[in-house]
Design a protein around this motif. Sequence first.
Motif, PDB file in Angstrom:
ATOM      1  N   ILE A  82       0.846  -1.207   0.000  1.00 26.60           N
ATOM      2  CA  ILE A  82       0.000   0.000   0.000  1.00 26.60           C
ATOM      3  C   ILE A  82       0.876   1.250   0.000  1.00 26.60           C
ATOM      4  CG2 ILE A  82      -1.614   1.360   1.412  1.00 26.60           C
ATOM      5  CD1 ILE A  82      -2.802  -1.398   2.304  1.00 26.60           C
ATOM      6  N   ASN A  83       1.904   1.245   0.819  1.00 26.28           N
ATOM      7  CA  ASN A  83       2.805   2.396   0.905  1.00 26.28           C
ATOM      8  C   ASN A  83       3.572   2.601  -0.398  1.00 26.28           C
ATOM      9  OD1 ASN A  83       4.193   4.510   2.483  1.00 26.28           O
ATOM     10  ND2 ASN A  83       5.964   3.173   2.240  1.00 26.28           N
ATOM     11  N   LYS A  84       4.082   1.536  -0.976  1.00 27.39           N
ATOM     12  CA  LYS A  84       4.877   1.647  -2.194  1.00 27.39           C
ATOM     13  C   LYS A  84       4.095   2.315  -3.314  1.00 27.39           C
ATOM     14  CE  LYS A  84       7.453  -1.017  -5.590  1.00 27.39           C
ATOM     15  NZ  LYS A  84       7.954  -2.335  -5.986  1.00 27.39           N
ATOM     16  N   TYR A  85       2.815   1.959  -3.431  1.00 26.06           N
ATOM     17  CA  TYR A  85       1.993   2.486  -4.517  1.00 26.06           C
ATOM     18  C   TYR A  85       1.089   3.648  -4.081  1.00 26.06           C
ATOM     19  CZ  TYR A  85       3.842  -1.414  -7.069  1.00 26.06           C
ATOM     20  OH  TYR A  85       4.706  -2.290  -7.670  1.00 26.06           O
ATOM     21  N   LYS A  86       1.376   4.210  -2.912  1.00 23.99           N
ATOM     22  CA  LYS A  86       0.652   5.382  -2.395  1.00 23.99           C
ATOM     23  C   LYS A  86      -0.857   5.171  -2.393  1.00 23.99           C
ATOM     24  CE  LYS A  86       4.051   8.731  -4.096  1.00 23.99           C
ATOM     25  NZ  LYS A  86       4.206   9.945  -4.890  1.00 23.99           N
ATOM     26  N   LYS A  87      -1.292   4.037  -1.903  1.00 26.08           N
ATOM     27  CA  LYS A  87      -2.713   3.687  -1.896  1.00 26.08           C
ATOM     28  C   LYS A  87      -3.346   3.889  -0.517  1.00 26.08           C
ATOM     29  CE  LYS A  87      -2.864   1.939  -6.120  1.00 26.08           C
ATOM     30  NZ  LYS A  87      -3.716   2.441  -7.151  1.00 26.08           N
ATOM     31  N   TRP A  88      -2.792   4.780   0.281  1.00 27.83           N
ATOM     32  CA  TRP A  88      -3.281   4.988   1.639  1.00 27.83           C
ATOM     33  C   TRP A  88      -4.749   5.381   1.674  1.00 27.83           C
ATOM     34  CZ3 TRP A  88       0.877   8.297   0.029  1.00 27.83           C
ATOM     35  CH2 TRP A  88       2.155   7.801   0.295  1.00 27.83           C
ATOM     36  N   PHE A  89      -5.218   6.096   0.647  1.00 32.49           N
ATOM     37  CA  PHE A  89      -6.589   6.608   0.667  1.00 32.49           C
ATOM     38  C   PHE A  89      -7.494   5.922  -0.342  1.00 32.49           C
ATOM     39  CE2 PHE A  89      -3.821   9.820   2.412  1.00 32.49           C
ATOM     40  CZ  PHE A  89      -4.443  10.033   3.628  1.00 32.49           C
ATOM     41  N   SER A  90      -7.054   4.797  -0.857  1.00 32.63           N
ATOM     42  CA  SER A  90      -7.878   4.041  -1.795  1.00 32.63           C
ATOM     43  C   SER A  90      -8.936   3.251  -1.020  1.00 32.63           C
ATOM     44  CB  SER A  90      -7.023   3.067  -2.605  1.00 32.63           C
ATOM     45  OG  SER A  90      -6.078   3.762  -3.368  1.00 32.63           O
ATOM     46  N   LYS A  91     -10.092   3.107  -1.613  1.00 26.47           N
ATOM     47  CA  LYS A  91     -11.153   2.320  -0.993  1.00 26.47           C
ATOM     48  C   LYS A  91     -10.876   0.830  -1.156  1.00 26.47           C
ATOM     49  CE  LYS A  91     -14.828   5.755  -1.432  1.00 26.47           C
ATOM     50  NZ  LYS A  91     -14.179   6.592  -0.517  1.00 26.47           N
ATOM     51  N   GLU A  92     -10.232   0.479  -2.270  1.00 27.35           N
ATOM     52  CA  GLU A  92      -9.912  -0.911  -2.546  1.00 27.35           C
ATOM     53  C   GLU A  92      -8.515  -0.993  -3.155  1.00 27.35           C
ATOM     54  OE1 GLU A  92     -11.552  -3.717  -5.866  1.00 27.35           O
ATOM     55  OE2 GLU A  92     -13.008  -3.673  -4.222  1.00 27.35           O
ATOM     56  N   VAL A  93      -7.728  -1.956  -2.676  1.00 27.73           N
ATOM     57  CA  VAL A  93      -6.381  -2.169  -3.188  1.00 27.73           C
ATOM     58  C   VAL A  93      -6.262  -3.636  -3.578  1.00 27.73           C
ATOM     59  CG1 VAL A  93      -3.912  -2.060  -2.682  1.00 27.73           C
ATOM     60  CG2 VAL A  93      -5.445  -0.368  -1.683  1.00 27.73           C
ATOM     61  N   ILE A  94      -5.821  -3.876  -4.797  1.00 23.48           N
ATOM     62  CA  ILE A  94      -5.651  -5.236  -5.299  1.00 23.48           C
ATOM     63  C   ILE A  94      -4.163  -5.571  -5.322  1.00 23.48           C
ATOM     64  CG2 ILE A  94      -6.071  -6.825  -7.231  1.00 23.48           C
ATOM     65  CD1 ILE A  94      -8.648  -5.733  -5.961  1.00 23.48           C
ATOM     66  N   MET A  95      -3.810  -6.683  -4.676  1.00 20.35           N
ATOM     67  CA  MET A  95      -2.433  -7.158  -4.655  1.00 20.35           C
ATOM     68  C   MET A  95      -2.434  -8.623  -5.079  1.00 20.35           C
ATOM     69  SD  MET A  95       0.221  -7.101  -1.468  1.00 20.35           S
ATOM     70  CE  MET A  95       0.570  -8.771  -0.982  1.00 20.35           C
ATOM     71  N   LYS A  96      -1.729  -8.946  -6.131  1.00 20.26           N
ATOM     72  CA  LYS A  96      -1.681 -10.299  -6.683  1.00 20.26           C
ATOM     73  C   LYS A  96      -3.088 -10.830  -6.966  1.00 20.26           C
ATOM     74  CE  LYS A  96       2.697 -11.481  -4.574  1.00 20.26           C
ATOM     75  NZ  LYS A  96       3.438 -12.399  -3.712  1.00 20.26           N
ATOM     76  N   LYS A  97      -3.884  -9.986  -7.594  1.00 22.28           N
ATOM     77  CA  LYS A  97      -5.248 -10.307  -8.036  1.00 22.28           C
ATOM     78  C   LYS A  97      -6.213 -10.603  -6.889  1.00 22.28           C
ATOM     79  CE  LYS A  97      -3.690 -11.964 -12.498  1.00 22.28           C
ATOM     80  NZ  LYS A  97      -3.684 -13.034 -13.473  1.00 22.28           N
ATOM     81  N   LYS A  98      -5.830 -10.213  -5.666  1.00 21.56           N
ATOM     82  CA  LYS A  98      -6.705 -10.382  -4.506  1.00 21.56           C
ATOM     83  C   LYS A  98      -6.823  -9.048  -3.778  1.00 21.56           C
ATOM     84  CE  LYS A  98      -5.446 -15.171  -3.645  1.00 21.56           C
ATOM     85  NZ  LYS A  98      -4.781 -16.092  -2.722  1.00 21.56           N
ATOM     86  N   PRO A  99      -8.025  -8.715  -3.321  1.00 21.39           N
ATOM     87  CA  PRO A  99      -8.169  -7.440  -2.586  1.00 21.39           C
ATOM     88  C   PRO A  99      -7.532  -7.523  -1.203  1.00 21.39           C
ATOM     89  CG  PRO A  99     -10.261  -8.623  -2.670  1.00 21.39           C
ATOM     90  CD  PRO A  99      -9.286  -9.417  -3.482  1.00 21.39           C
TER      91      PRO A  99
END
Length: 165
Positions: free
Chosen positions: A111-128
């Motif tokens: 989350i930190n690497k891609y600056k997704k701190w304020f995203s409602k949903e974050v997908i990592m390796k095709k999984k939320p």
Amino acid sequence: MTEIFRSYQLKNHSNQNKLDLLMDVIDMYRISAKQISNKQWELFYKNGAKFNNNLKITDLPIKLSERYKQTCQYQVVGMLNSYISNVKLRFVDKVINSSIEEDVRIKLLYINKYKKWFSKEVIMKKKPIEPEIIRLARHIFKKLTKNKPRYSSINLSLDGKVAQI
């Protein structure tokens, strides 16, 4: 190639009126930097952790010319980008040195690497990533950004648009 800049104190023959005008410009520049920063932070939280060098700032009550405003905005955005880079490093340090389990740690670092701190949903390796982990990342980020840059002593960044030697 590294550029080195130096400044020298030179005698000038400015009268007190000119010095007062210069101080007025410096004061307006500092006030403007704070206003621009506030607007940039609004954008940052709203549009996914990004600042914008070319953000429209004509609606701000800034008494400087458009050239000064643009120069000030470039300087402020540069400072904010540097600040966020430092926050990201401190975020990594906090997470790595914590007792959080490995799986959660990896997700927080993603989350930190891609600056997704304020995203409602974050997908990592095709999984939320779980919402509570995203909230934890947001909480860590907010704690690390409590002391945002101040502009009470910012110096004018003068380029060819606003100053000639």
